[in-house]
Design a protein around this motif. Sequence first.
Motif, mmCIF file in Angstrom:
data_model
loop_
_atom_site.group_PDB
_atom_site.id
_atom_site.type_symbol
_atom_site.label_atom_id
_atom_site.label_comp_id
_atom_site.label_asym_id
_atom_site.label_seq_id
_atom_site.Cartn_x
_atom_site.Cartn_y
_atom_site.Cartn_z
ATOM 1 N N GLN A 112 -2.402 22.080 60.158
ATOM 2 C CA GLN A 112 -3.306 22.054 59.008
ATOM 3 C C GLN A 112 -4.460 21.105 59.169
ATOM 4 O O GLN A 112 -5.519 21.285 58.623
ATOM 5 C CB GLN A 112 -2.531 21.628 57.768
ATOM 6 C CG GLN A 112 -1.516 22.636 57.354
ATOM 7 C CD GLN A 112 -0.609 22.000 56.348
ATOM 8 O OE1 GLN A 112 -0.857 22.079 55.169
ATOM 9 N NE2 GLN A 112 0.413 21.334 56.809
ATOM 10 N N ARG A 113 -4.225 20.043 59.864
ATOM 11 C CA ARG A 113 -5.265 19.041 60.010
ATOM 12 C C ARG A 113 -4.899 18.217 61.243
ATOM 13 O O ARG A 113 -3.848 18.417 61.834
ATOM 14 C CB ARG A 113 -5.360 18.118 58.798
ATOM 15 C CG ARG A 113 -4.048 17.462 58.389
ATOM 16 C CD ARG A 113 -4.261 16.098 57.758
ATOM 17 N NE ARG A 113 -4.833 15.184 58.729
ATOM 18 C CZ ARG A 113 -5.913 14.464 58.499
ATOM 19 N NH1 ARG A 113 -6.525 14.524 57.343
ATOM 20 N NH2 ARG A 113 -6.396 13.649 59.431
ATOM 21 N N PRO A 116 -1.185 15.382 60.575
ATOM 22 C CA PRO A 116 -0.740 14.964 59.240
ATOM 23 C C PRO A 116 0.460 14.029 59.343
ATOM 24 O O PRO A 116 1.054 13.895 60.413
ATOM 25 C CB PRO A 116 -0.360 16.280 58.566
ATOM 26 C CG PRO A 116 -0.149 17.250 59.648
ATOM 27 C CD PRO A 116 -0.903 16.788 60.849
ATOM 28 N N GLN A 194 -5.114 16.987 52.084
ATOM 29 C CA GLN A 194 -5.560 16.198 53.243
ATOM 30 C C GLN A 194 -6.640 16.924 54.020
ATOM 31 O O GLN A 194 -7.542 16.322 54.576
ATOM 32 C CB GLN A 194 -4.405 15.966 54.213
ATOM 33 C CG GLN A 194 -3.326 15.063 53.682
ATOM 34 C CD GLN A 194 -2.173 14.997 54.667
ATOM 35 O OE1 GLN A 194 -2.283 15.445 55.788
ATOM 36 N NE2 GLN A 194 -1.076 14.428 54.241
ATOM 37 N N ALA A 195 -6.504 18.254 54.082
ATOM 38 C CA ALA A 195 -7.401 19.014 54.959
ATOM 39 C C ALA A 195 -8.755 19.250 54.330
ATOM 40 O O ALA A 195 -9.683 19.649 55.009
ATOM 41 C CB ALA A 195 -6.756 20.359 55.296
ATOM 42 N N SER A 196 -8.885 19.023 53.040
ATOM 43 C CA SER A 196 -10.156 19.372 52.389
ATOM 44 C C SER A 196 -11.218 18.322 52.681
ATOM 45 O O SER A 196 -10.930 17.236 53.088
ATOM 46 C CB SER A 196 -9.950 19.498 50.898
ATOM 47 O OG SER A 196 -9.462 18.285 50.386
ATOM 48 N N GLN B 92 -11.358 14.202 61.580
ATOM 49 C CA GLN B 92 -10.777 13.400 60.508
ATOM 50 C C GLN B 92 -9.829 12.364 61.118
ATOM 51 O O GLN B 92 -9.182 12.641 62.130
ATOM 52 C CB GLN B 92 -9.944 14.280 59.585
ATOM 53 C CG GLN B 92 -10.744 15.287 58.788
ATOM 54 C CD GLN B 92 -9.798 16.241 58.067
ATOM 55 O OE1 GLN B 92 -9.153 17.061 58.697
ATOM 56 N NE2 GLN B 92 -9.731 16.128 56.762
ATOM 57 N N SER B 94 -6.441 10.645 61.615
ATOM 58 C CA SER B 94 -5.087 11.173 61.456
ATOM 59 C C SER B 94 -4.346 10.404 60.359
ATOM 60 O O SER B 94 -4.704 9.272 60.030
ATOM 61 C CB SER B 94 -4.321 11.083 62.773
ATOM 62 O OG SER B 94 -4.187 9.746 63.181
ATOM 63 N N CYS B 95 -3.329 11.045 59.803
ATOM 64 C CA CYS B 95 -2.512 10.381 58.773
ATOM 65 C C CYS B 95 -1.277 9.737 59.385
ATOM 66 O O CYS B 95 -0.481 9.109 58.687
ATOM 67 C CB CYS B 95 -2.065 11.395 57.732
ATOM 68 S SG CYS B 95 -3.422 12.096 56.816
ATOM 69 N N GLY B 96 -1.052 9.949 60.650
ATOM 70 C CA GLY B 96 0.130 9.425 61.324
ATOM 71 C C GLY B 96 0.299 10.204 62.605
ATOM 72 O O GLY B 96 -0.596 10.936 63.022
ATOM 73 N N THR B 97 1.440 10.058 63.236
ATOM 74 C CA THR B 97 1.735 10.790 64.461
ATOM 75 C C THR B 97 3.003 11.595 64.221
ATOM 76 O O THR B 97 4.090 11.024 64.194
ATOM 77 C CB THR B 97 1.940 9.811 65.637
ATOM 78 O OG1 THR B 97 0.731 9.072 65.817
ATOM 79 C CG2 THR B 97 2.288 10.537 66.907
ATOM 80 N N PRO B 98 2.870 12.908 64.014
ATOM 81 C CA PRO B 98 4.088 13.700 63.822
ATOM 82 C C PRO B 98 4.976 13.634 65.060
ATOM 83 O O PRO B 98 4.490 13.762 66.193
ATOM 84 C CB PRO B 98 3.562 15.122 63.618
ATOM 85 C CG PRO B 98 2.134 14.975 63.243
ATOM 86 C CD PRO B 98 1.660 13.738 63.940
ATOM 87 N N PHE B 143 -6.979 23.556 65.742
ATOM 88 C CA PHE B 143 -7.513 22.534 64.849
ATOM 89 C C PHE B 143 -8.636 21.844 65.589
ATOM 90 O O PHE B 143 -8.422 21.301 66.618
ATOM 91 C CB PHE B 143 -6.443 21.516 64.426
ATOM 92 C CG PHE B 143 -6.925 20.724 63.262
ATOM 93 C CD1 PHE B 143 -6.772 21.217 61.991
ATOM 94 C CD2 PHE B 143 -7.605 19.547 63.437
ATOM 95 C CE1 PHE B 143 -7.271 20.529 60.899
ATOM 96 C CE2 PHE B 143 -8.104 18.863 62.359
ATOM 97 C CZ PHE B 143 -7.941 19.353 61.085
ATOM 98 N N LYS B 144 -9.816 21.835 65.095
ATOM 99 C CA LYS B 144 -10.301 22.254 63.810
ATOM 100 C C LYS B 144 -11.607 23.025 63.972
ATOM 101 O O LYS B 144 -11.895 23.912 63.195
ATOM 102 C CB LYS B 144 -10.506 20.995 62.975
ATOM 103 C CG LYS B 144 -11.287 21.135 61.743
ATOM 104 C CD LYS B 144 -11.535 19.741 61.158
ATOM 105 C CE LYS B 144 -12.456 19.813 59.972
ATOM 106 N NZ LYS B 144 -12.768 18.461 59.506
#
Lengths: 196, 367
Positions: A112-113, A116, A194-196, B92, B94-98, B143-144
């Motif tokens: 998705q981004r 995440p 988050q993706a927006s 963007q 990242s929000c973390g590392t999956p 992505f993306k």
Amino acid sequence: MKRAPQDRETLARREAAHLLVAVHSQLFTPTRTIWHQLSRYEILHTDVQNSQTLEWEDPASRNALIADRTALALSGGAAVWPRGQPCSGIEEIFEATGKTDFELAHEWLALQRYDPSQAQIESEIRTIFQKLVNIFSSESAEGKLASIQARILKWLSRAEKADLKNLESNSEGLIADTPADLDMSFELHFTLRQAS
Amino acid sequence: MTGTGNDNWTPAAPAVCLVEWSDALSESAANEMCERAAAALIGGDILQLRLNNAEDTKEIVFEKLSIRLEAIISRMKNTFKLPSETYVEFDQESCGTPVATFHKRRFLLPHSDGGHQSYLTPSRRHRPGFDARDRLFSNKWYFKRASHKMYQGFIITNTGQPPGTTYYYSLFAALELAYRHQTGDSDAGLGELAGFCERNIRNALDLRSTHRSRYPTIAAILGARDPEFHVLTSGPRAESELWPEQYASMPKLCEMADACPCGTCDGPGMRLFCHQCFECTGLSWPEFRDRLEVSAVADRYDLLMGNNLTLLHAADSATERTILPVCFVIDQPETIDYENWLASQWERSFGHLSAGDDGKFAERLCS
């Protein structure tokens, strides 16, 4: 797909769930179902293909596909979940679903981004898995699952008779006359923001 | 494939070039830093750019890095013939590392970023018959953005604990290893290797309906013929599984994901990667690492950047590590300027250097 020894009934029920989700999705359709007898276990899988042109770079369209693909991946685990038992732990979902399908769901959600968070991916998995469990607990869904499962078992019995190690079939025959009348709409709650 | 030629040969490795570019530098010193950074990237090395202002907020760091990156890309265009259409692309944060479930870290196997349309190909200056459309491997999901990433990098906003390590592998060196292994010829020149790369890419494209990978794998670029070796592991994390459709389409993958040539690799992804290295170069994944790996550990707010086509990169990261990806990209990798830039990357690596350039200029500047 669960890459581990399991009985034929369970194998067929998992695949019946994949097929049932695919029947209900507006975004993809099942094409062919493939079975292999390996040295330690059997694998069974249904290919799907997108049924409409997708605007991949549009977050809402992308996430709609990701939600349905995640449900498709998790459905085998949800179909063998004990009826009436709530699920909350990611470990239990992993165990029921199996590593291959679980990580497929995880990868779809990660698309998705850029990377995440782990917690939000797992939260989406819990939400979608629970919804699948709820859907499959209805009599209507159970009847459909049982019908598709029976067709799969009958199809696989051909392999026994002919001593085959591989089978491939157009999926249409396994899902014929299965109405898409269950509420199988799935959505993502965290990562679209988050993706927006 | 026949195993020959790689018993003792260790190819040259890229260097990690630390450039400390603080606000306190004079204009001429800042100019020199810009030159070093540009030269490192053009020379095939890895740039580690450090701002050295500990009190800066993240927003200020991003702004300063953005200005410096614009200066570096401008220098690369003006001095080193980077195509004029190249631009800086920020992603963007990242929000973390999956990570795979039950893991605290992940090992991201060697890859190119945006590999669905960013991977090593020959320049049409060396291979006039190469079709530039073959620089697109897939466009179904990614992505993306649909850009061709020539240089990939990232600013580290949280190093994670213990801090992550980024690893780099010269694909030119790997290509030479593979060619030596598969042909027994240890004197191949640029022409042979560019042709080898072209044939390998074409084969991988032809096999797409079977392997279904979005990116060409290292084995695809290094000449593996069987579709099993063209399967990209999910993520591509070492710990992860492959896709069900890939197992169903190529059931031999089940055994490959369960056991590897060296017998020491952890996880289905790493075991498949070990098979790929062994098939193409005769080296297991641990042996491949020994020969080719270069590593960098960056501090918070450092930028790491390298050529995304000629270097594969891998990373060992804790789940809390966050980064902001930044790349130098082009939208249409088919212009004359692009072909010339790509040709120069091949030529630097295989010793066909222009007058007055011994290919070590970045190394000298950084020493």
